[in-house]
Motif scaffolding. Sequence first.
Motif, PDB file in Angstrom:
ATOM      1  N   VAL A 179       0.649  -1.290   0.211  1.00  0.00           N
ATOM      2  CA  VAL A 179       0.095   0.437   0.152  1.00  0.00           C
ATOM      3  C   VAL A 179       1.000   1.701   0.412  1.00  0.00           C
ATOM      4  CG1 VAL A 179      -2.123   1.313   0.891  1.00  0.00           C
ATOM      5  CG2 VAL A 179      -1.782  -1.062   1.344  1.00  0.00           C
ATOM      6  N   ALA A 180       1.245   1.733  -1.094  1.00  0.00           N
ATOM      7  CA  ALA A 180       1.501   3.608  -1.011  1.00  0.00           C
ATOM      8  C   ALA A 180       0.862   3.778  -0.295  1.00  0.00           C
ATOM      9  CB  ALA A 180       0.935   3.716  -2.315  1.00  0.00           C
ATOM     10  N   PRO A 181       2.551   4.781   0.166  1.00  0.00           N
ATOM     11  CA  PRO A 181       2.266   5.720   1.501  1.00  0.00           C
ATOM     12  C   PRO A 181       1.611   6.944   1.471  1.00  0.00           C
ATOM     13  CG  PRO A 181       4.643   4.882   1.269  1.00  0.00           C
ATOM     14  CD  PRO A 181       4.129   5.350   0.529  1.00  0.00           C
ATOM     15  N   PHE A 204       9.839   1.593  11.199  1.00  0.00           N
ATOM     16  CA  PHE A 204       8.311   1.770  10.759  1.00  0.00           C
ATOM     17  C   PHE A 204       7.946   2.148   9.966  1.00  0.00           C
ATOM     18  CE2 PHE A 204       9.747   1.996  15.313  1.00  0.00           C
ATOM     19  CZ  PHE A 204       8.683   0.568  15.714  1.00  0.00           C
ATOM     20  N   THR A 205       6.831   1.708   9.405  1.00  0.00           N
ATOM     21  CA  THR A 205       6.511   2.666   8.144  1.00  0.00           C
ATOM     22  C   THR A 205       5.716   3.819   7.967  1.00  0.00           C
ATOM     23  OG1 THR A 205       5.739   0.635   7.090  1.00  0.00           O
ATOM     24  CG2 THR A 205       4.554   2.913   5.902  1.00  0.00           C
ATOM     25  N   ALA A 206       5.653   4.106   9.460  1.00  0.00           N
ATOM     26  CA  ALA A 206       5.356   5.256   9.070  1.00  0.00           C
ATOM     27  C   ALA A 206       6.720   6.860   8.962  1.00  0.00           C
ATOM     28  CB  ALA A 206       5.239   5.737  11.428  1.00  0.00           C
ATOM     29  N   GLU A 207       7.873   6.297   9.617  1.00  0.00           N
ATOM     30  CA  GLU A 207       8.829   6.783   8.739  1.00  0.00           C
ATOM     31  C   GLU A 207       8.730   7.436   7.048  1.00  0.00           C
ATOM     32  OE1 GLU A 207      12.492   4.605   8.994  1.00  0.00           O
ATOM     33  OE2 GLU A 207      11.986   3.796  10.274  1.00  0.00           O
ATOM     34  N   LEU A 208       8.076   6.581   6.145  1.00  0.00           N
ATOM     35  CA  LEU A 208       7.117   7.419   4.711  1.00  0.00           C
ATOM     36  C   LEU A 208       6.400   8.348   4.765  1.00  0.00           C
ATOM     37  CD1 LEU A 208       8.068   3.583   3.167  1.00  0.00           C
ATOM     38  CD2 LEU A 208       9.847   5.789   3.764  1.00  0.00           C
ATOM     39  N   MET A 209       5.191   8.054   6.129  1.00  0.00           N
ATOM     40  CA  MET A 209       3.719   8.409   6.204  1.00  0.00           C
ATOM     41  C   MET A 209       3.768  10.889   6.394  1.00  0.00           C
ATOM     42  SD  MET A 209       1.575   5.475   7.249  1.00  0.00           S
ATOM     43  CE  MET A 209       0.358   6.187   7.221  1.00  0.00           C
ATOM     44  N   ALA A 210       3.780  10.871   5.623  1.00  0.00           N
ATOM     45  CA  ALA A 210       3.033  12.229   6.582  1.00  0.00           C
ATOM     46  C   ALA A 210       1.978  12.120   7.312  1.00  0.00           C
ATOM     47  CB  ALA A 210       2.171  13.591   5.376  1.00  0.00           C
ATOM     48  N   GLU A 211       1.160  11.229   8.035  1.00  0.00           N
ATOM     49  CA  GLU A 211       0.331  11.086   8.770  1.00  0.00           C
ATOM     50  C   GLU A 211       0.983  10.054  10.047  1.00  0.00           C
ATOM     51  OE1 GLU A 211      -2.929  12.345  10.111  1.00  0.00           O
ATOM     52  OE2 GLU A 211      -2.057  14.055   7.708  1.00  0.00           O
ATOM     53  N   THR A 212       1.294  10.423  11.431  1.00  0.00           N
ATOM     54  CA  THR A 212       1.260   9.215  12.595  1.00  0.00           C
ATOM     55  C   THR A 212       0.062   8.529  12.317  1.00  0.00           C
ATOM     56  OG1 THR A 212       3.593  10.511  13.278  1.00  0.00           O
ATOM     57  CG2 THR A 212       2.615   8.503  14.572  1.00  0.00           C
ATOM     58  N   PRO A 213       0.168   7.176  12.467  1.00  0.00           N
ATOM     59  CA  PRO A 213      -0.466   5.914  12.845  1.00  0.00           C
ATOM     60  C   PRO A 213      -1.132   6.563  14.299  1.00  0.00           C
ATOM     61  CG  PRO A 213       1.494   4.386  11.837  1.00  0.00           C
ATOM     62  CD  PRO A 213       1.538   6.323  11.633  1.00  0.00           C
ATOM     63  N   ASP A 214      -2.375   5.722  14.930  1.00  0.00           N
ATOM     64  CA  ASP A 214      -2.180   5.656  16.116  1.00  0.00           C
ATOM     65  C   ASP A 214      -1.528   5.033  16.485  1.00  0.00           C
ATOM     66  OD1 ASP A 214      -4.510   8.559  15.908  1.00  0.00           O
ATOM     67  OD2 ASP A 214      -5.044   7.138  14.828  1.00  0.00           O
ATOM     68  N   LEU A 215      -2.416   3.889  16.257  1.00  0.00           N
ATOM     69  CA  LEU A 215      -1.632   2.285  17.165  1.00  0.00           C
ATOM     70  C   LEU A 215      -0.219   1.613  15.705  1.00  0.00           C
ATOM     71  CD1 LEU A 215      -4.174   1.187  18.714  1.00  0.00           C
ATOM     72  CD2 LEU A 215      -2.883   2.919  19.784  1.00  0.00           C
ATOM     73  N   THR A 216       0.853   1.512  16.082  1.00  0.00           N
ATOM     74  CA  THR A 216       1.248   0.752  15.389  1.00  0.00           C
ATOM     75  C   THR A 216       1.448  -1.905  16.279  1.00  0.00           C
ATOM     76  OG1 THR A 216       2.759   1.968  14.788  1.00  0.00           O
ATOM     77  CG2 THR A 216       3.407   0.118  14.559  1.00  0.00           C
ATOM     78  N   LEU A 217       1.259  -1.703  15.492  1.00  0.00           N
ATOM     79  CA  LEU A 217       1.577  -3.576  16.176  1.00  0.00           C
ATOM     80  C   LEU A 217       2.712  -4.218  16.096  1.00  0.00           C
ATOM     81  CD1 LEU A 217      -2.049  -4.563  15.241  1.00  0.00           C
ATOM     82  CD2 LEU A 217      -1.232  -2.900  17.222  1.00  0.00           C
ATOM     83  N   VAL A 218       3.569  -4.289  16.555  1.00  0.00           N
ATOM     84  CA  VAL A 218       5.060  -5.162  15.948  1.00  0.00           C
ATOM     85  C   VAL A 218       4.836  -7.029  16.836  1.00  0.00           C
ATOM     86  CG1 VAL A 218       6.638  -2.991  15.785  1.00  0.00           C
ATOM     87  CG2 VAL A 218       5.842  -4.300  18.410  1.00  0.00           C
ATOM     88  N   GLY A 219       5.421  -7.677  15.889  1.00  0.00           N
ATOM     89  CA  GLY A 219       5.205  -9.311  17.293  1.00  0.00           C
ATOM     90  C   GLY A 219       7.053  -9.395  15.378  1.00  0.00           C
ATOM     91  N   LYS A 220       6.862 -10.619  15.404  1.00  0.00           N
ATOM     92  CA  LYS A 220       7.890 -11.569  14.611  1.00  0.00           C
ATOM     93  C   LYS A 220       8.916 -11.134  14.725  1.00  0.00           C
ATOM     94  CE  LYS A 220       4.520 -12.521  11.186  1.00  0.00           C
ATOM     95  NZ  LYS A 220       4.140 -14.115  11.194  1.00  0.00           N
TER      96      LYS A 220
END
Length: 453
Positions: free
Chosen positions: A222-224, A257-273
Amino acid sequence: MNSNRLRTAYEARSTGTTAGPAFSSGQGPWLRTADGTAWFDGTSGSGAATLGHQHPAVVEAAAAQLTRLVHTGCKLNSDPRTRMVRRLGELSPYREPAVLPTVTGAEAVEAALKVARAATGHRSVVSFRHAYHGKTAGALALTWRAEFKQFSAGSPGPVFTAALPDPRRAYEDGPRPGVEPSGGTAAFLADLTAALDEAELHGGVAAVVLEPIQVTEGMLTVAPALLDRIARAAHDRGALLVLDEIYTGLGRAGRMFTAELMAETPDLTLVGKTLGNGFPVSAVLGEQRVMDALPPGVQTSTYSGSPLCCAAASAVLDTLVAQDVPARARTLGQRLDDRLGKLAADHPWMTSVRAAGALAAFDCTRHGRPDPARAKAVIEAASQARLLLFGGGAEGATVKVVPPALLTEEELGFLLDGLTTAVSDADRRDADRRDADRRNVDRRDADRGGALR
């Protein structure tokens, strides 16, 4: 019953292994059987072993913790837990970060839904076509594939689905991953608006949840720019944007994090693996004011914040920074994209080559249509060369390449040569099969002609 009679136990087929032999040891990208035969793991243990199997820093940290303290339960703190929370917060895209430790990716999804509903006071959730978020009840409600849901009790809350543009159409026209596809965006935004409208009528929109790369269903990026538009659409409805980075986060896709490529910051980020590099640990990240909307005790799990897993995770996070794993992954992705692109030029049935960090894929086609049989042939040919790959995708015609991000030049050479061999062998097997089919048809025609005479 005769208690002395020997009985054979079998693993239930739902979770049984599907690829390769039984392995007894591992190191880096290699898995070894008891007789020492080495296999290259192009799956990274379902994407978790981003640093490679048995990474020395992670093993050392876990071994040291094993002698001190393994378990406290979720309601008692420990030094490793405090350190992991602090380190994750420092690396996160949030100004005043809070971390909610969980055990599995699906549990992180479940926890995020609770946070979103607590923070917004709303109930409904919007998910996307081709999404995969796990197989527990709440996470499964967001997962796209219907056959995973037939034995589930159903969704604990209203979920509505929008259809993301298929980025594979863009690859045929020239653009690369990370660039928004030229077609389909307007239709998608209309579809998203319709899903949000419907969700508002069923308790308001609590969250819009998506993966920045839909890995399970075919490595669909999904494009930033589109992520930002989705974030704004969510915020306009008072909803949280939840970015499921369980597979892609912490360097795997070439960014922490993908947030580095976005103008908007996601409200929640899930990490694992990647967070545990083989140890079961995951987390929900967000701003403290959002995370603390969930009251104490509402989200707990016996093994969340396990000292052993947190010690391993802290070692992973330190290694990600010390070895600049995101940059290493980007370089690896470029090499994979280059080799797969050259193979596709020689084998036109390979289409939509795509790579994002240590994630790559291509689709197999016949006469312009998805060809699951050819994808299976590639994976089987790779296995003959002791290279483990997974297939999948929405049509079952995708070959996925998910190696550890930390490879020596020799290890990378084995992977690239193995891919070349697998594609060539699959091509040859397909040609042999078509020749055999033609001979069988000719033989049947000859037999039919003889019978007529």
